[in-house]
Design a protein around this motif. Structure first.
Motif, PDB file in Angstrom:
ATOM      1  N   UNK A 123      34.870  38.568  41.968  1.00 49.89           N
ATOM      2  CA  UNK A 123      35.463  38.481  40.634  1.00 49.89           C
ATOM      3  C   UNK A 123      35.943  39.846  40.162  1.00 49.89           C
ATOM      4  N   UNK A 124      35.182  40.894  40.484  1.00 49.90           N
ATOM      5  CA  UNK A 124      35.558  42.234  40.031  1.00 49.90           C
ATOM      6  C   UNK A 124      35.856  43.183  41.191  1.00 49.90           C
ATOM      7  N   UNK A 125      35.806  42.686  42.431  1.00 47.68           N
ATOM      8  CA  UNK A 125      36.016  43.577  43.575  1.00 47.68           C
ATOM      9  C   UNK A 125      36.918  42.943  44.624  1.00 47.68           C
ATOM     10  N   UNK A 126      37.766  42.033  44.209  1.00 45.34           N
ATOM     11  CA  UNK A 126      38.699  41.426  45.137  1.00 45.34           C
ATOM     12  C   UNK A 126      40.026  42.161  45.159  1.00 45.34           C
ATOM     13  N   UNK A 127      40.950  41.748  46.040  1.00 42.53           N
ATOM     14  CA  UNK A 127      42.265  42.395  46.074  1.00 42.53           C
ATOM     15  C   UNK A 127      43.017  42.257  44.749  1.00 42.53           C
TER      16      UNK A 127
END
Length: 977
Positions: free
Chosen positions: A595-599
């Motif tokens: 949710x906060x560390x995707x592409x």
């Protein structure tokens, strides 16, 4: 011919030499006696060395230790020798110094910490039996003790040959150094090949290179060997070359042939990828497309072996897990990993930064001259790293070491940066990781790695805040080059004793033994599981905001999180989402980390997390897009939910009307209010929903999409509001992936405190809110007269005075708003968890790890889930905690979890009976006028006030006057404070 390799792993004769008896000449065969050791492997894991003198409390302790020289001997039989055959001996996984003798002849000395020790044996071997003797010395050859490749905190001071030994048969005329430079724009590889033989031997020779694409197609190029022996040629890869990237790591099989006519004299193979990482202004671009580095730091921590393993499966698992949590980048902290690491990184699509084995102050101050031997060694290491890693596409960034400079850098590091660029222009390089101020002035670097934690003007304790309209532009704006956040976040959670059973190798977690001893002595062992859960929740909430804040920063190119794993070696830094064994700690699932560390990430910017009922807040929704799509357009769905409270019909209608105008203006779907939504076994109330339109978001951008107005109508009960957003047009994405996010807000009704006329107070701050109460200096209060004649039912004070104590003991009700100056044992807190760990940073602002909030009538209808969350931020941050160690019978209402090294029983709120009276104590932020302006503070104060004035205020725990005086400073009866 093909090069033939003979693996010499297995049993060797072995002899320790602690007194350096054989320093001048190697031992003869009889000196080895029956001593033996297996290669690969360390000395310690095979029983060599002595038990350490004492267990260490700030790191782990090895079962055995040995520092000094060790001798290896093996007889190698050569059955057949071809004319002109040359030989090389390779020793993998050794530190620090090796020396080799062949048949009694000294061959040489090697001292690399970053590359295989390779010895050119020439024609020293003969047919029949040959004696090989190897001396390994693991002593610190140079003053580089803090390098992670061998500090006791990380890879430990290990000794041995841990990667294996190989004997390589080479042709008389063969290939030497090879280098590949990918050129994605031309769809080709530029190759440089050395043939070190003499000009006569090279005569008539050609170099052929062949690249086999992932689809099997082969491309080749041919050129005669240059007169000087260094040949350059270009191999084009057709009209549709396969590119290597973090999303699609396609690899080529490269073959280099040295030919004379139809005869193949030598053959060498490499695996490589066509890729180029470049700095384009403040952005990093991979093959021409923007990429955001979602990185973590690998500190050379191997909890079973105490040294870097040579096991590809180990690294494949590591990268598989890291990728599942969204990471595409890893920084090697002051070390260079073994070859299996790089093979796995190439296949996994990891973008890797490697470094010199260097963490020292030798390049401080700016004008200082580093030790010549150290400097020469580091330059040689740079050359060895670049040569050994040239073909690996995962090697994209290089740094001269960790935290090396003062503010203005060092000219010698600048020279090394320029030298590295000359060696290989296909890699980006910087002068050091973490130190040096921006603007960089004359510091050399293709990119820089300042800390978003503390680089001026930022402060560590403010890296994550409830106000999410912040970012790290204050640092990123200081340079025109890409910046990566150095060792980002570093939020800790509680230690987990269950991990002790996993230490089955040469290390034991002695850092845990002192923690367990303290817990046993205080009788708190049964609390650990709850503390683990509470602090794990707090860590993830803090980390999510710190990572999102970085993604909101337009000028940032990535972060290097410290760490995805815990770091037991330095005081046990429990900063990881995973334990040190790469296992989940159960705090967050990989899907939620995405949710906060995707592409591509949906973000939120707001002025705060709390508001008064009747107010509305426009929450800006942003999109940080670094996915495959060059342009992203579509719809973002959203909905606003209300937790655990069912509003009445009027409220629903009011909420709907608040949204109507905004929704019509945006063209979004009409909201549906009052619908019950079941989520995770609980009921939530749908307040409103809709869609936002993303017209166009370019890859590499942070775009504001639109704003969503949230809020509850005047008079609505205190509630947690949950905003969910998600990408609604998944068919527009280049791959099947979920893009979503969620945040919480809290709404509180405006409070008018009732029955204030029955309150007496000496706290000036209360005058701004508690109308109708009596306010006087402490000395005016008469504990005998005021209850009966003035109707005082509750005294609210900031200090304990003799008359207030008399009132309490005689049957009164007292609320003590205790500040730091009034407490004998007052550990200060900050909302965010301990930074790194308490043992290494004991003087940091705050040494606590979050809160456990118990269900209790004193909290009334204040919404909470029993754990720290952002509406507690201003209530906790910068306040003292009360140590309850001397009153074990008292249970906190709001418990502050102390760090696991100190293990104090701490509270921000508790109650107790004293004599015939009732005492309520808080250290929450109720002591200054600004506190009363915050919705959460004003509301919680009112709930507590109602409780203290009501019939439910009946504490069960009893403490004595003496125990009270042991907790709080007593101010005399004549105090005018």
């Amino acid at each position: 011919m093909s090069r033939r390799e003979t693996v010499l792993d297995g049993e060797w004769e072995f002899l320790l030499d602690p007194e350096d008896r054989y320093k001048d000449a190697p031992p003869n065969a009889s000196a080895f006696g029956s001593g033996s050791i297996n290669v690969p492997g360390s000395w310690e894991e095979q029983g060599y060395g002595a038990e350490p003198a004492f267990p260490q409390i700030d790191t782990w302790t090895k079962l055995r230790e040995y520092v000094g020289a060790g001798w290896y001997r093996k007889t190698v039989r050569i059955e057949r020798m071809d004319g002109g055959t040359q030989w090389a001996l390779e020793l993998a996984g050794v530190r620090w110094t090796t020396e080799v003798w062949v048949n009694g002849i000294f061959v040489g000395l090697r001292d690399s910490l970053s590359a295989v020790h390779r010895y050119e044996l020439g024609d020293e071997l003969s047919e029949g039996d040959n004696e090989l003797i190897v001396r390994v010395d693991n002593r610190m050859r140079l003053p580089l003790a803090d390098s992670h490749i061998h500090t006791r905190h990380t890879a430990t001071e290990w000794g041995g040959i841990t990667g294996g030994v190989a004997l390589v048969e080479l042709p008389a005329v063969g290939l030497g150094r090879l280098s590949l430079t990918p050129d994605p724009s031309a769809g080709a590889f530029r190759c440089r090949i050395e043939v070190p033989a003499g000009e006569k031997e090279r005569a008539g020779c050609e170099i052929q290179v062949r690249f086999r694409a992932p689809n099997g197609e082969v491309f080749s190029a041919l050129a005669p060997v240059a007169r000087d022996g260094e040949t350059e040629l270009v191999c084009a890869l057709g009209d549709a070359p396969a590119f290597w990237s973090d999303r699609n790591p396609q690899l080529y099989e490269a073959e280099f042939l040295l030919k004379r006519g139809e005869e193949t004299l030598d053959r060498v193979t490499r695996r490589t990828g066509l890729r180029l990482l470049t700095a384009s202004g403040k952005r990093l671009e991979l093959n021409g497309g923007a990429v955001w580095l979602r990185g973590y730091v690998d500190c050379c921590v191997f909890p079973l072996t105490g040294y870097p393993v040579w096991d590809k499966a180990h690294y494949e698992r590591q990268f598989r897990i890291a990728r599942s949590y969204g990471f595409n980048h890893v920084r090697l902290h002051g070390w260079n990993a073994p070859e299996p690491f790089w093979e796995a990184a190439d296949e996994a699509g990891m973008l890797v930064q490697t470094e010199l084995p260097h963490w020292s102050a030798h390049y401080q101050p700016r004008g200082g001259k580093p030790p010549e031997e150290v400097d020469a060694f580091l330059q040689a290491e740079l050359e060895r790293i670049y040569e050994s890693l040239n073909a690996h596409p995962s090697f994209v960034l290089f740094s001269m070491g960790n935290e090396l400079t003062e503010d203005n850098g060092h000219e010698r590091l600048n020279e090394l940066v320029r030298y590295a660029r000359k060696l290989d222009p296909a890699r980006l390089v910087t002068d050091n990781t973490g130190f040096g101020q921006l603007p960089e002035q004359d510091r050399e670097g293709d990119f820089f790695i300042p800390s978003f934690n503390w680089h001026v003007p930022l402060k560590t304790e403010e890296i994550a805040l409830p106000e999410t309209n912040r970012d790290f532009s204050a640092v990123a704006r200081l340079t025109d080059k890409p910046v990566l956040g150095h060792e980002h976040a570093q939020f800790t959670m509680y230690a987990r004793p269950e991990e002790k059973a996993k230490y089955t190798g040469v290390l034991r977690p002695t850092w845990l033994e002192t923690i367990e001893e303290t817990l046993r002595a205080k009788g708190l062992e049964e609390r650990v599981e709850e503390w683990i859960e509470a602090t794990g929740v707090h860590q993830v909430r803090a980390l999510k905001e710190a990572m999102e804040r970085a993604r909101r920063t337009p000028g940032a190119a990535g972060v290097q999180l410290l760490d995805i794993r815990d770091f037991p070696g330095q005081g046990h830094a429990t900063t990881g989402l995973l334990d040190v064994f790469w296992d989940s700690k159960g705090t967050i699932e990989p899907e939620r980390a995405l949710d906060f560390n995707g592409p591509t990430v949906l973000l939120m910017a707001c002025e705060g997390r709390t508001l008064f009922a009747g107010e509305t807040m426009d929450v800006r929704v942003l999109l940080s897009h670094y996915g495959e799509e060059q342009e992203l357009n579509g719809r973002v769905g959203w909905r606003l939910l209300r937790k655990a409270y069912a509003p009445d019909a009027d409220e629903c209608g009011t909420i709907a009307s608040v949204r109507d105008a905004a929704d019509k203006e945006r063209g979004a779907a009409a909201p549906v209010a009052g619908t019950v939504v079941k989520k995770g076994g609980r009921e939530e109330i749908l307040l409103s929903e809709g869609e936002l339109v993303v017209a166009s978001a370019a890859r590499g951008s942070v775009e504001e999409i639109d704003a969503i107005r949230i809020g509850l109508p005047a008079g609505a009960a205190a509630s947690e509001l949950v905003l969910e957003v998600w990408w609604a047009d998944r068919e527009r994405l280049a791959e099947d992936r979920e893009i979503r996010n969620v945040w919480s807000f809290w709404s509180f009704p405006r409070v008018r405190y009732e029955n204030a006329e029955s309150v007496w107070s000496s706290a000036p701050a209360l005058k701004t809110a508690l109308y109708g109460a009596s306010f006087e200096p402490n000395a005016k209060f008469d504990p005998f007269v005021y209850p009966s004649r003035k109707g005082v039912k509750l005294a609210i004070v900031e200090r304990l005075t003799t008359n207030v104590l008399q009132y309490l003991n005689g049957g009164g009700r007292v609320w003590l708003l205790a500040g730091e100056s009034e407490l004998y044992d007052a550990p200060m807190t900050k909302y965010l968890p301990v930074f790194w760990n308490y043992l290494m940073f004991s003087e940091q602002a705050g040494g606590t790890m979050g809160a456990v909030v118990r269900p209790h009538p004193a909290l009334g209808r204040f919404p909470h889930d029993g754990r720290s969350d952002w509406h507690w931020y201003h209530l906790f941050n910068g306040t003292p905690a009360i140590c309850l160690d001397t009153v074990p019978e008292v249970e906190p209402i709001v418990e502050i979890v102390d760090n696991f090294n100190r293990v104090k029983r701490l509270a921000s709120a508790f109650e107790a009976r004293v004599g015939q009276g009732r005492l309520f104590v808080t250290t929450l932020a109720f002591r200054s006028p600004p506190d009363w302006k915050r919705p959460e503070s004003a509301y919680l104060f009112g709930e507590m006030l109602a409780y203290l004035l009501g019939d439910d205020f009946r504490p069960s725990a009893r403490i004595t006057v003496g125990q009270v005086l042991g907790l709080f400073r007593l101010r005399g009866i004549h105090s005018f404070l």
